[in-house]
Enzyme design. Structure first.
Site, short mmCIF file in Angstrom:
data_model
loop_
_atom_site.label_atom_id
_atom_site.label_comp_id
_atom_site.label_asym_id
_atom_site.label_seq_id
_atom_site.Cartn_x
_atom_site.Cartn_y
_atom_site.Cartn_z
N ASP A 65 -13.73 5.87 2.19
CA ASP A 65 -12.59 5.76 3.11
C ASP A 65 -11.79 7.05 3.21
OD1 ASP A 65 -11.02 4.11 4.90
OD2 ASP A 65 -9.43 4.43 3.45
N ASP A 66 -11.69 7.79 2.10
CA ASP A 66 -10.91 9.04 2.14
C ASP A 66 -11.54 10.05 3.08
OD1 ASP A 66 -9.19 8.10 -0.02
OD2 ASP A 66 -11.01 8.28 -1.21
N GLU A 79 -13.40 4.92 -3.18
CA GLU A 79 -11.98 5.14 -2.91
C GLU A 79 -11.33 6.04 -3.96
OE1 GLU A 79 -10.41 3.86 -0.25
OE2 GLU A 79 -8.59 4.89 -0.87
N ASP A 80 -10.66 7.07 -3.48
CA ASP A 80 -9.87 7.95 -4.35
C ASP A 80 -10.65 8.56 -5.51
OD1 ASP A 80 -7.84 7.59 -2.61
OD2 ASP A 80 -6.42 6.67 -4.00
N LYS A 88 -6.12 -1.98 -1.40
CA LYS A 88 -6.99 -1.81 -0.22
C LYS A 88 -7.60 -3.15 0.18
CE LYS A 88 -7.21 2.39 1.21
NZ LYS A 88 -7.78 3.58 1.77
N ASN A 146 0.07 12.10 1.58
CA ASN A 146 0.73 10.94 0.98
C ASN A 146 1.02 11.21 -0.49
OD1 ASN A 146 0.45 9.19 3.25
ND2 ASN A 146 -1.72 8.96 2.75
N TYR A 150 0.84 -1.19 0.00
CA TYR A 150 0.00 0.00 0.00
C TYR A 150 0.88 1.25 0.00
CZ TYR A 150 -4.20 2.45 -0.32
OH TYR A 150 -5.15 3.29 -0.83
N ARG A 186 -8.32 10.70 -8.32
CA ARG A 186 -7.47 11.35 -7.30
C ARG A 186 -6.76 10.27 -6.50
NH1 ARG A 186 -8.00 12.01 -1.57
NH2 ARG A 186 -7.08 10.07 -2.19
#
Ligand code: NAD
Length: 553
Positions: A269-270, A246-247, A175, A409, A104, A157
Site C-alpha cells: 500500500d505504501d 504495510e510500513d 488498516k 504523515n 488511522y 517504518r
C-alpha cells in the site's frame, strides 16, 4: 456473509451466555432482546434496560466526546471494537469524517508510539523470528478458516515515525478497520499480522513494558528466509487471501513486492496504494486547471516507497495516454536527501534508477523548481516544513495554478500546512495533504484542502479483489482505481479546492473502485469466480453493513 460468519462461530463454540457477551462478534450488550436473553442464558448477566443500536450509538458518541484528548478517544474506540464490533462499525460509519483521523493517521501514529503502555487485549497474530519452522501452525491458531485480507507489517517504518517494532501492530489493525469501515469488507475476513523480527529502536529495547521481542532486528538472510516461509504459509493456510504489505522499510519493501507480486495475490500500500490516491488527486487537480495530464511535469521531494510508487504509476498513466516510456519517465523528477536524482550520481539505490535522468545536478528544491519549472510538487520526504515560503512562491511564479501536495504523515511531518500553501500563493495553490488539515479562509474565500488518504483506494481495491477472488493485484487495477476516484469528486468539491469526494461517500466510492478493479481482473483473466451479470450489484451485495443479527427466530 455476515450471518454465515456469526452462525459458524455459534456452531463452533456453542458459547454460554458469558462467552457470547465476551465475543465482540456476537455481543450486542444491552441490545439483546428479552427473548434472546432467555434463550441464550443471558438473563441476569445484563441490566434490565434494552437499548436499540441507535440509542447505543448516541450513548457511545456522548462518552467519546467527553474524552479529554485524541489518544484517549483512540483507546475508547479500540475498547469498543474489542467489546462489540457491530456497534463499533456503526458508530464509525456515522462519524467517519470525525473518527477516521482517530482510528488511522494521524492519531494511530501516537497510539503506536504508546502501544506497549496502552495494550489491553490481543488482536491479530504476532509471528516472531523465533517462530521459523512453524509459521503455518501459528496461522492456524487464527479462529477464522476463511480469510479475505491480511495486512502485514514488520514495524520498521511506521508512517513517518520510524522503527516502532511490535508496537507497529496498530497499523495493520487500523488498516483493516478501514477495509471494513470504508469498503464493507466483512471484519471476520480480516487478519492483522505483525512480523516481530526485533527492533533497532533503543528506546523500545530499554522499555521494560515493551511488548515485542527485546533484541535488535535480525540479519538480512534470516529475514528473507522468514519472509519466504511466511508467504508460503499464507498460501497454504489461506490460499485465497489478499496479502497487503504495510510500513516496511524501503530497503525491503521494493524487493518484497517484486519477489512476490507474480507469485500470489499481494500488493504494497505504501507504494501502490499511495500511487493510486495521488494519481487520482493529480487527475482531479487537472479537472480544475483544465490541463491534460500529458502536458505536466512532476517534481517529487522524496524518492522512497511513496515517491517512486507514485512516479511509476504516473509514468504508466502518461504511457497509456500515448507518451513513449522514456518521455513518460522524464516527466517525473525526484529530489532525495542528497539533491536531484540524476544519471551522474553514483550513490543511487536501485529503485531510483528509472528516474535518474541525464540532467545537471541541483542541490536544493528551490533551484530545481526554477530550473525545471514543474507544474506539480509532491512532498513525500517525511521532512516537515521543507516547502518554505520561497519554495511555494517559486511554484506560484511558474504556474497559474500550482499543484502542491504535502503528503508526509503524520500532521507534524507535513512539508507545509494547507494555510501556508493558500496564503503564500494568494489562494492559487491546488493543495492536498497526507493527514487532514482544517478549512482555511483567505480574502473571504473558504478553501477546503483535500486529504490524499490511501483509505480512498486500498479498501475498494481489496473489496474488488476479494469479491471476484482475483489471483493477482496489478498496477492496472490501481490506475483504474485512480481514474474512478478522480471522477467521483463533484464539481462542488472542486469549486472549494477539494480534489477528493467527501469521506461520507466512502462506501459508494469504494464500491465503484471495487467494480473498476474487478473489471480489470475479468479483462486480464485474473478472476477466479464466474462474472456476475450485474458486477456492481454483486459487489454491493457482499459489502458488510453493521447491524445486529437476530439470534433466535
Ligand atoms: P521512505 O523512507 O521510503 O522515503 C523517504 C524519502 O525521502 C527518501 O527517498 C529520502 O531520501 C527522502 N528524504 C529524506 N530526507 C530528505 C530531505 N531532507 N530532502 C529530500 N528528500 C529527503 O518513506 P515513504 O514510504 O516514501 O514515505 C515518505 C512520507 O510520505 C512519509 O512521511 C509518509 O507518511 C508519507 N506518505 C503519505 C501517504 C499519503 O499521503 N497518502 C502515503 C504514503 C506515505
Amino acid at each position: 456473509m455476515s450471518k454465515s460468519c456469526i452462525l459458524r462461530r455459534k456452531v463452533r463454540l456453542h458459547p454460554s451466555g458469558v462467552e457470547i457477551l465476551h465475543d465482540p462478534v456476537l455481543n450486542k450488550g444491552t441490545a439483546f432482546t428479552l427473548k434472546e436473553r432467555e434463550a441464550l442464558g443471558l438473563t441476569g448477566l445484563l441490566p434490565h434496560a434494552y437499548l436499540s443500536i441507535e440509542q447505543q450509538c448516541a450513548k457511545v458518541k456522548e462518552n467519546y466526546d467527553r474524552k479529554p484528548n485524541d489518544l484517549e478517544k483512540w483507546i475508547f474506540l479500540t475498547a469498543l471494537q474489542d467489546r462489540n464490533e457491530t456497534l463499533f462499525y456503526r458508530v464509525l460509519h456515522e462519524h467517519i469524517e470525525e473518527m477516521m483521523p482517530i482510528v488511522y493517521t494521524p492519531v494511530v501514529g501516537e497510539a503506536c508510539q504508546k502501544y506497549s503502555a496502552t495494550w489491553r487485549r490481543p488482536r491479530g497474530l504476532y509471528i516472531r523470528a523465533e517462530d521459523r519452522g512453524r509459521i503455518a501452525q501459528i496461522l492456524r491458531h487464527w479462529p477464522e478458516r476463511e480469510v479475505g485480507v491480511i495486512v502485514v507489517t514488520d514495524g520498521e517504518r511506521i508512517l513517518g515515525l520510524g522503527d516502532l517494532g511490535a508496537n507497529g501492530m496498530g497499523i495493520p489493525v487500523g488498516k483493516l478497520t478501514l477495509y471494513t469501515a470504508c469498503a464493507g469488507v466483512h471484519p471476520c475476513l480480516c487478519l492483522p499480522i505483525t512480523l516481530d523480527v526485533g527492533t533497532n529502536n533503543q528506546k523500545l529495547l530499554d522499555d521494560p513494558l515493551y511488548i515485542g521481542v527485546p533484541h535488535q532486528r535480525i540479519d538480512e538472510e534470516s529475514y528473507d528466509a522468514l519472509l519466504d516461509e511466511f508467504v508460503e504459509a499464507v498460501q497454504t493456510v489461506f490460499p485465497t487471501a489478499l496479502l497487503q504489505f504495510e510500513d516496511f522499510h524501503n530497503r525491503h519493501a521494493f524487493r518484497l513486492l517484486s519477489n512476490y507480486r507474480d507469485k500470489l495475490c499481494c500488493f504494497n500500500d505504501d507504494i501502490q496504494g499511495t500511487a493510486g490516491v495521488t494519481l487520482a488527486g493529480l487527475l482531479s487537480a487537472l479537472r480544475i486547471s483544465g490541463k491534460p495530464i500529458t502536458s505536466q511535469k512532476y517534481l517529487f521531494f522524496g524518492a522512497g516507497e511513496a515517491g517512486i510508487g507514485i512516479g511509476e504509476l504516473v509514468a504508466s498513466a502518461l504511457q497509456a495516454k500515448g507518451l513513449p516510456h522514456d518521455e513518460a519517465h522524464s516527466r517525473c523528477l525526484f529530489l532525495d536527501s542528497k539533491g536531484l536524482v540524476v544519471k551522474s550520481r553514483t550513490d543511487l539505490q536501485e529503485h531510483k534508477l528509472a528516474f535518474a535522468h541525464d540532467l545537471e545536478f541541483c542541490a536544493t528544491l528551490e533551484e530545481a523548481i526554477r530550473r525545471h519549472r514543474p507544474t506539480a510538487l509532491i512532498g513525500v520526504s517525511g521532512q516537515p516544513q521543507t516547502f518554505t515560503r520561497e519554495v511555494v512562491q517559486a511554484m506560484a511564479e511558474v504556474n497559474e495554478r500550482p499543484i502542491i501536495f504535502a503528503l508526509s504523515n503524520p500532521t507534524s511531518k507535513a512539508e507545509c500546512t494547507a494555510a501556508q500553501a493558500y496564503d503564500w500563493t494568494n489562494g492559487r495553490a491546488i493543495f492536498a495533504s497526507g493527514s487532514p488539515f482544517p478549512a482555511h479562509v483567505l480574502n473571504g474565500q473558504r478553501f477546503v484542502p483535500g486529504q490524499a488518504n490511501n483509505a480512498y483506494v486500498f479498501p475498494g481495491v481489496g473489496l474488488g479483489v476479494t469479491a471476484v477472488r482475483a489471483r493477482r493485484v496489478t498496477d492496472e487495477m490501481f490506475f483504474a482505481a485512480a481514474e474512478t476516484l478522480a471522477a467521483m469528486a463533484s464539481e462542488d468539491d472542486l469549486a472549494k479546492g477539494c480534489i477528493f469526494p467527501a469521506l461520507t461517500k466512502i462506501r459508494e466510492v469504494s464500491a465503484q473502485i471495487a467494480c473498476a478493479v474487478a473489471e480489470v481482473a475479468y479483462r486480464r483473466h485474473l478472476a477466479s469466480l464466474p462474472r456476475p451479470l450485474d458486477l456492481l450489484g454483486h459487489i454491493q451485495s457482499v459489502q458488510y453493513w453493521p447491524e445486529y443479527e437476530e439470534y433466535i427466530e
